[in-house]
Design a protein around this motif. Structure first.
Motif, short mmCIF file in Angstrom:
data_model
loop_
_atom_site.label_atom_id
_atom_site.label_comp_id
_atom_site.label_asym_id
_atom_site.label_seq_id
_atom_site.Cartn_x
_atom_site.Cartn_y
_atom_site.Cartn_z
N ASP A 37 -3.14 5.51 3.49
CA ASP A 37 -4.29 6.39 3.30
C ASP A 37 -5.08 5.97 2.08
N ASN A 38 -6.41 6.08 2.20
CA ASN A 38 -7.29 5.79 1.07
C ASN A 38 -8.34 6.90 0.98
N ASN A 39 -8.12 7.81 0.03
CA ASN A 39 -9.04 8.95 -0.18
C ASN A 39 -9.25 9.76 1.10
N MET A 53 -6.14 -3.13 10.40
CA MET A 53 -7.19 -2.24 9.90
C MET A 53 -7.80 -1.48 11.06
N SER A 108 -6.50 3.74 6.02
CA SER A 108 -6.98 2.42 5.63
C SER A 108 -6.29 1.30 6.40
N SER A 109 -5.06 1.53 6.85
CA SER A 109 -4.35 0.51 7.63
C SER A 109 -3.13 1.12 8.30
N THR A 160 -8.77 8.89 4.18
CA THR A 160 -9.11 8.10 5.37
C THR A 160 -8.03 7.06 5.61
N SER A 207 0.84 -1.20 0.00
CA SER A 207 0.00 0.00 0.00
C SER A 207 0.87 1.25 0.00
N THR A 245 -6.86 7.56 14.98
CA THR A 245 -7.35 6.24 14.57
C THR A 245 -7.63 5.39 15.80
#
Length: 377
Positions: free
Chosen positions: A350-352, A373, A356-357, A354, A258, A325
């Motif tokens: 990061d995913n958009n 996660m 992510s992990s 947010t 990722s 988180t």
């Protein structure tokens, strides 16, 4: 004919294989141990079809009468009964004599007479295999200590009874490295070591079989042979054969590779102490601990209706990014417990916009990495 053997030798052989026996199996012979002996070797086998363990001891244990033409002693005895008898005997020589379908177990003046099951009904290793599945896919050797370390670093992340069967085991991926993956869909652990191997193959071994494998991993080298439907581990005089989970292996590397937007390092002992203290407020199986990164401090806290906890740990950050988180306390403590380095690096994916992990790793190569996660608030 009869076998004469030291009680401790027989007890050790039984101890190595009895874990594979199902005590309440509906097939009677699978509640038994298969005992075979010829002029050169004694072997004992335990099996529940899914896993088979055979332990051998070289030596002249077999004694035959002059009128006996059979060259081999073979019987199938109730595993629980035999194990209990041998454990309760004292150190010293004992014997097992086979006659008319019964085995007489004797030490000194004490004698047990046990009916033998039909040994011909005991499952053979390849009896359900066809020509395709008997074909060797891969074979290599690895130090037992290294294999045990890889398993210990990954097994806690594997699921046990998930409806997605491929999660209920450890993935062994063979190439120029032996890569091991364990995941339950919410956390993933990965570790690897270099091996002398040219082919590529992946297989999943059920988590329920891992304790049996760990038990026989002693000093020395382990030879691993992979077939289409099973894997064989050969360690000194012990061989463990287990079936595999016949499902396609997930793309673990997609998650591992990722894009990480932030990273910071923290003292392992300090962060472990803070998370353990926060865990004292847990009130259920899925308990989350909150983390807030700001400047060079990581705030570790729990905020509940009637209770709260707060602690902070100094970190070395590569950026000024801030984030909040929430992570499952068991997942993060499991990851920290198998990391050997003094300093742990947290990498944030990061995913958009947010998180992510979160990935935990050290500078120790064999520590691998552990991905968690975030929990939903």
């Amino acid at each position: 004919m009869k076998i004469v053997i030291e009680r401790n030798t027989l007890s050790d052989l039984i101890s190595n294989v009895i874990g594979a026996v199902s005590k309440n199996h509906y097939i009677e012979v699978l509640r038994c141990l298969l005992i075979e002996c010829d002029d050169q070797c004694l072997s004992i086998t335990g099996s529940n079809i899914a896993v088979t363990i055979t332990a051998k001891s070289a030596g002249s244990y077999l004694f035959k009468n002059n009128d006996e033409v059979d060259q081999r002693f073979i019987c199938a005895l109730d595993a629980v009964k035999l194990n209990s008898i041998v454990k309760n005997y004292k150190k010293g020589s004992m014997s097992l004599e086979l006659k008319d379908g019964f085995v007489t177990v004797k030490q000194g003046r004490s004698t047990f007479k046990i009916k033998s099951n039909d040994a011909s009904h005991y499952p053979a290793e390849d009896e359900t295999s066809n020509e395709q599945t008997r074909k060797v896919v891969d074979t290599f050797s690895i130090e037992c200590a290294v294999l045990s370390d890889l398993i210990n670093k990954t097994q806690r992340s594997a699921a046990v009874s998930d409806v997605r069967n491929y999660l209920n085991g450890l993935c062994f991926s063979f190439s120029n490295n032996l890569k091991m993956y364990g995941t339950n869909g919410h956390t993933l652990s990965h570790a690897f070591t270099a091996i002398n191997n040219q082919t590529e193959h992946s297989t999943i071994i059920a988590k329920s079989m891992i304790p049996l494998l760990l038990k026989i991993l002693n000093d020395g080298e382990c030879s691993i042979t992979a077939y289409m439907n099973r894997v064989v581990f050969d360690i000194n005089d012990i061989k463990l054969t287990c079936t595999v989970i016949n499902e396609k292996t997930p793309d673990y590397d997609r998650l591992i590779n990722s894009s990480y937007i932030d990273a910071f390092s923290v003292n392992k002992e300090q962060i472990t102490d803070a998370v353990r203290l926060a865990a004292t407020l847990r009130d259920g199986d899925f308990f989350g601990v909150c983390f807030t990164k700001k400047d060079n401090v990581l705030d570790v806290y729990v905020s509940k209706e009637n209770n709260s906890f707060d602690d902070c740990v100094e970190i070395e950050s590569l950026s000024d990014n801030q984030f909040d988180t929430k992570l499952n306390v068991d997942y993060i403590l499991n990851a920290l417990s198998v990391l050997d380095g003094e300093t742990v690096t947290f990498m944030v994916a990061d995913n958009n916009g947010t998180i992510s992990s979160i990935c935990l790793k050290t500078n120790e190569e064999r520590d691998g990495l552990h991905i968690i996660m975030p929990m939903r608030n």
